[in-house]
Design a protein around this motif. Structure first.
Motif, PDB file in Angstrom:
ATOM      1  N   ALA A 212     -17.031  -8.374 -36.298  1.00 21.98           N
ATOM      2  CA  ALA A 212     -15.626  -8.007 -36.511  1.00 21.98           C
ATOM      3  C   ALA A 212     -14.873  -9.049 -37.339  1.00 21.98           C
ATOM      4  CB  ALA A 212     -14.934  -7.825 -35.169  1.00 21.98           C
ATOM      5  N   ASP A 213     -13.717  -8.616 -37.876  1.00 22.20           N
ATOM      6  CA  ASP A 213     -12.801  -9.548 -38.549  1.00 22.20           C
ATOM      7  C   ASP A 213     -11.905 -10.237 -37.523  1.00 22.20           C
ATOM      8  OD1 ASP A 213     -13.634  -8.270 -41.004  1.00 22.20           O
ATOM      9  OD2 ASP A 213     -12.200  -6.690 -40.563  1.00 22.20           O
ATOM     10  N   ARG A 214     -11.747  -9.576 -36.396  1.00 18.20           N
ATOM     11  CA  ARG A 214     -10.762 -10.009 -35.403  1.00 18.20           C
ATOM     12  C   ARG A 214     -11.309  -9.704 -34.012  1.00 18.20           C
ATOM     13  NH1 ARG A 214      -4.928  -6.892 -35.156  1.00 18.20           N
ATOM     14  NH2 ARG A 214      -3.998  -7.953 -33.356  1.00 18.20           N
ATOM     15  N   VAL A 215     -11.106 -10.623 -33.086  1.00  9.86           N
ATOM     16  CA  VAL A 215     -11.548 -10.436 -31.697  1.00  9.86           C
ATOM     17  C   VAL A 215     -10.331 -10.520 -30.782  1.00  9.86           C
ATOM     18  CG1 VAL A 215     -12.965 -11.336 -29.813  1.00  9.86           C
ATOM     19  CG2 VAL A 215     -13.851 -11.379 -32.149  1.00  9.86           C
ATOM     20  N   VAL A 216     -10.197  -9.521 -29.911  1.00  7.96           N
ATOM     21  CA  VAL A 216      -9.116  -9.501 -28.922  1.00  7.96           C
ATOM     22  C   VAL A 216      -9.760  -9.563 -27.543  1.00  7.96           C
ATOM     23  CG1 VAL A 216      -7.253  -8.120 -27.910  1.00  7.96           C
ATOM     24  CG2 VAL A 216      -7.565  -8.162 -30.398  1.00  7.96           C
ATOM     25  N   ILE A 217      -9.316 -10.526 -26.735  1.00  6.63           N
ATOM     26  CA  ILE A 217      -9.819 -10.627 -25.353  1.00  6.63           C
ATOM     27  C   ILE A 217      -8.751 -10.105 -24.413  1.00  6.63           C
ATOM     28  CG2 ILE A 217     -10.654 -12.129 -23.520  1.00  6.63           C
ATOM     29  CD1 ILE A 217     -11.749 -14.023 -25.562  1.00  6.63           C
ATOM     30  N   ILE A 218      -9.151  -9.126 -23.584  1.00  3.06           N
ATOM     31  CA  ILE A 218      -8.256  -8.575 -22.561  1.00  3.06           C
ATOM     32  C   ILE A 218      -8.734  -9.068 -21.204  1.00  3.06           C
ATOM     33  CG2 ILE A 218      -7.413  -6.457 -21.460  1.00  3.06           C
ATOM     34  CD1 ILE A 218      -7.822  -5.011 -24.096  1.00  3.06           C
ATOM     35  N   ASP A 219      -7.805  -9.533 -20.387  1.00  2.00           N
ATOM     36  CA  ASP A 219      -8.138  -9.947 -19.026  1.00  2.00           C
ATOM     37  C   ASP A 219      -6.977  -9.586 -18.113  1.00  2.00           C
ATOM     38  OD1 ASP A 219     -10.121 -11.405 -17.317  1.00  2.00           O
ATOM     39  OD2 ASP A 219      -8.354 -12.646 -16.902  1.00  2.00           O
ATOM     40  N   ASP A 220      -7.315  -8.974 -17.002  1.00  2.00           N
ATOM     41  CA  ASP A 220      -6.302  -8.596 -16.016  1.00  2.00           C
ATOM     42  C   ASP A 220      -5.194  -7.753 -16.645  1.00  2.00           C
ATOM     43  OD1 ASP A 220      -5.434  -8.533 -13.399  1.00  2.00           O
ATOM     44  OD2 ASP A 220      -4.222 -10.359 -13.577  1.00  2.00           O
ATOM     45  N   GLY A 221      -5.608  -6.863 -17.584  1.00  2.00           N
ATOM     46  CA  GLY A 221      -4.664  -5.928 -18.181  1.00  2.00           C
ATOM     47  C   GLY A 221      -3.766  -6.496 -19.262  1.00  2.00           C
ATOM     48  N   GLN A 222      -4.040  -7.734 -19.699  1.00  2.00           N
ATOM     49  CA  GLN A 222      -3.201  -8.357 -20.719  1.00  2.00           C
ATOM     50  C   GLN A 222      -4.056  -8.978 -21.815  1.00  2.00           C
ATOM     51  OE1 GLN A 222      -0.519 -11.065 -18.755  1.00  2.00           O
ATOM     52  NE2 GLN A 222       0.741  -9.413 -17.963  1.00  2.00           N
ATOM     53  N   ILE A 223      -3.450  -9.147 -22.987  1.00  2.00           N
ATOM     54  CA  ILE A 223      -4.151  -9.800 -24.094  1.00  2.00           C
ATOM     55  C   ILE A 223      -4.053 -11.309 -23.892  1.00  2.00           C
ATOM     56  CG2 ILE A 223      -4.170 -10.205 -26.582  1.00  2.00           C
ATOM     57  CD1 ILE A 223      -3.035  -7.343 -26.884  1.00  2.00           C
ATOM     58  N   ILE A 224      -5.226 -11.938 -23.777  1.00  2.00           N
ATOM     59  CA  ILE A 224      -5.282 -13.375 -23.503  1.00  2.00           C
ATOM     60  C   ILE A 224      -5.510 -14.168 -24.782  1.00  2.00           C
ATOM     61  CG2 ILE A 224      -6.507 -15.168 -22.192  1.00  2.00           C
ATOM     62  CD1 ILE A 224      -4.953 -13.175 -20.472  1.00  2.00           C
ATOM     63  N   LYS A 225      -6.380 -13.634 -25.663  1.00  2.00           N
ATOM     64  CA  LYS A 225      -6.689 -14.311 -26.924  1.00  2.00           C
ATOM     65  C   LYS A 225      -6.791 -13.275 -28.034  1.00  2.00           C
ATOM     66  CE  LYS A 225      -9.348 -18.193 -24.932  1.00  2.00           C
ATOM     67  NZ  LYS A 225      -8.645 -19.337 -25.521  1.00  2.00           N
ATOM     68  N   ASP A 226      -6.426 -13.680 -29.241  1.00  2.00           N
ATOM     69  CA  ASP A 226      -6.455 -12.774 -30.385  1.00  2.00           C
ATOM     70  C   ASP A 226      -6.631 -13.633 -31.642  1.00  2.00           C
ATOM     71  OD1 ASP A 226      -6.041 -10.913 -32.402  1.00  2.00           O
ATOM     72  OD2 ASP A 226      -4.156 -10.137 -31.617  1.00  2.00           O
ATOM     73  N   GLY A 227      -7.785 -13.497 -32.298  1.00  2.00           N
ATOM     74  CA  GLY A 227      -8.032 -14.305 -33.486  1.00  2.00           C
ATOM     75  C   GLY A 227      -9.335 -13.917 -34.152  1.00  2.00           C
ATOM     76  N   SER A 228      -9.758 -14.702 -35.129  1.00  2.00           N
ATOM     77  CA  SER A 228     -11.028 -14.435 -35.798  1.00  2.00           C
ATOM     78  C   SER A 228     -12.175 -14.793 -34.845  1.00  2.00           C
ATOM     79  CB  SER A 228     -11.139 -15.279 -37.066  1.00  2.00           C
ATOM     80  OG  SER A 228     -11.374 -16.638 -36.734  1.00  2.00           O
ATOM     81  N   PRO A 229     -13.374 -14.233 -35.061  1.00  2.00           N
ATOM     82  CA  PRO A 229     -14.519 -14.606 -34.200  1.00  2.00           C
ATOM     83  C   PRO A 229     -14.757 -16.114 -34.169  1.00  2.00           C
ATOM     84  CG  PRO A 229     -15.085 -12.690 -35.521  1.00  2.00           C
ATOM     85  CD  PRO A 229     -13.744 -13.176 -36.024  1.00  2.00           C
TER      86      PRO A 229
END
Length: 282
Positions: A212-229
């Motif tokens: 991917a160009d971008r990775v989004v980490i979801i934890d406990d129903g919220q976005i925790i991290k959002d950035g390039s791999p």
């Protein structure tokens, strides 16, 4: 000029309880924008809210609070439901649940037929879609005779035949072997780079997220991290604290660094790792 194909504006979703007990939101305070042509990997441990996020994008469920926009259309707008479903196609975990016809070409034609597309155009769409996923030679085959990776490529072709701007894959590679996963990922990368189709790949395989160009980490129903791999996986300890792994080559360099070697952690694939290790050994 970039176009925001998906926008979550302070979204919350709560599943209904069979009792009077108040359920915790599956997603909450969810704000996210995805631009046309991006390839986004979404990761998170089981129960983090990833599948809820996917279903909200396709209007399979509607927010309890806030608004989801697809190409500027609110998913709560009943009059535009089919516009949303045409714009955003979903590929699910088990391809057998999406394949309904007795031949590959009939299955791929099913979606356009239900949209009332003229037969000549359907024929062209089926051929183009099967070419795009490398399955044209199997057009007369029975889907049940195909491998898991081939079936999933047929499921993707069925979505492509509806001319979507975005394809969402909800753990669509989880039931495949490594060869099948590689087949599907190569198709996705090609569709993204050559057709400018937005890809949202929800996965628990970290080695797939590096595509991917971008990775989004979801934890406990919220976005925790959002950035390039590279940015996301360089924070090895932070990712591990969320109950997730990092790509194998990143893990290797992390362990080398712990042993005192001066190596970067912004490494996510084998080619990059080879160069780093080559320099280390010279």
């Amino acid at each position: 000029m970039t176009t925001k194909i998906i926008k979550f504006d302070n979204v919350e979703y709560k599943y209904k309880s069979s009792t009077e007990a108040e359920l915790k939101p599956a997603v909450s305070n969810f704000n996210l924008e995805i631009e046309q042509g991006q390839f986004v990997a979404v990761i998170g441990r089981n129960g983090s809210g990833k599948s809820t996020f996917a279903r909200l994008m396709n209007a399979l469920i509607l927010p309890t609070k806030g608004t989801v926009y697809i190409n500027g259309i609110k998913t709560s707008d009943d009059g535009h439901l089919w516009d949303i479903r045409q714009c955003v196609g979903m590929v699910f975990q088990n391809p057998d649940n999406q394949i309904i016809a007795t031949s590959v070409e009939e299955d791929v034609a099913f979606g356009p037929e239900n949209l009332g597309i003229p037969s000549n155009e359907i024929k062209a769409r089926v051929e183009d879609s099967l070419k795009a996923v490398g399955m044209l030679e199997y057009r007369k085959s029975a889907p049940h005779n195909l491998s898991g990776g081939q079936k999933q490529r047929i499921a993707i072709a069925g979505i492509l035949a509806m001319n979507p701007q975005c394809i969402i894959l909800d753990e669509a590679t989880s039931m495949l072997d490594p060869i099948g996963r590689k087949e599907v990922l190569e198709v996705l990368k090609k569709l993204n780079s050559e057709e400018n189709i937005t890809i949202i790949h929800i996965t628990h395989h970290m080695n797939e997220a590096v595509y991917a160009d971008r990775v989004v980490i979801i934890d406990d129903g919220q976005i925790i991290k959002d950035g390039s791999p590279h940015e996301i996986f360089a924070d090895v300890e932070g990712v591990k604290k969320l109950g997730l792994d990092v790509p194998q080559v990143t893990e290797l360099l992390y362990e080398l660094k712990r042993e005192g070697f001066k190596v970067p952690l912004e490494v996510i694939d084998v080619e990059e790792a080879v160069e780093v290790l080559k320099d280390l050994l010279l």
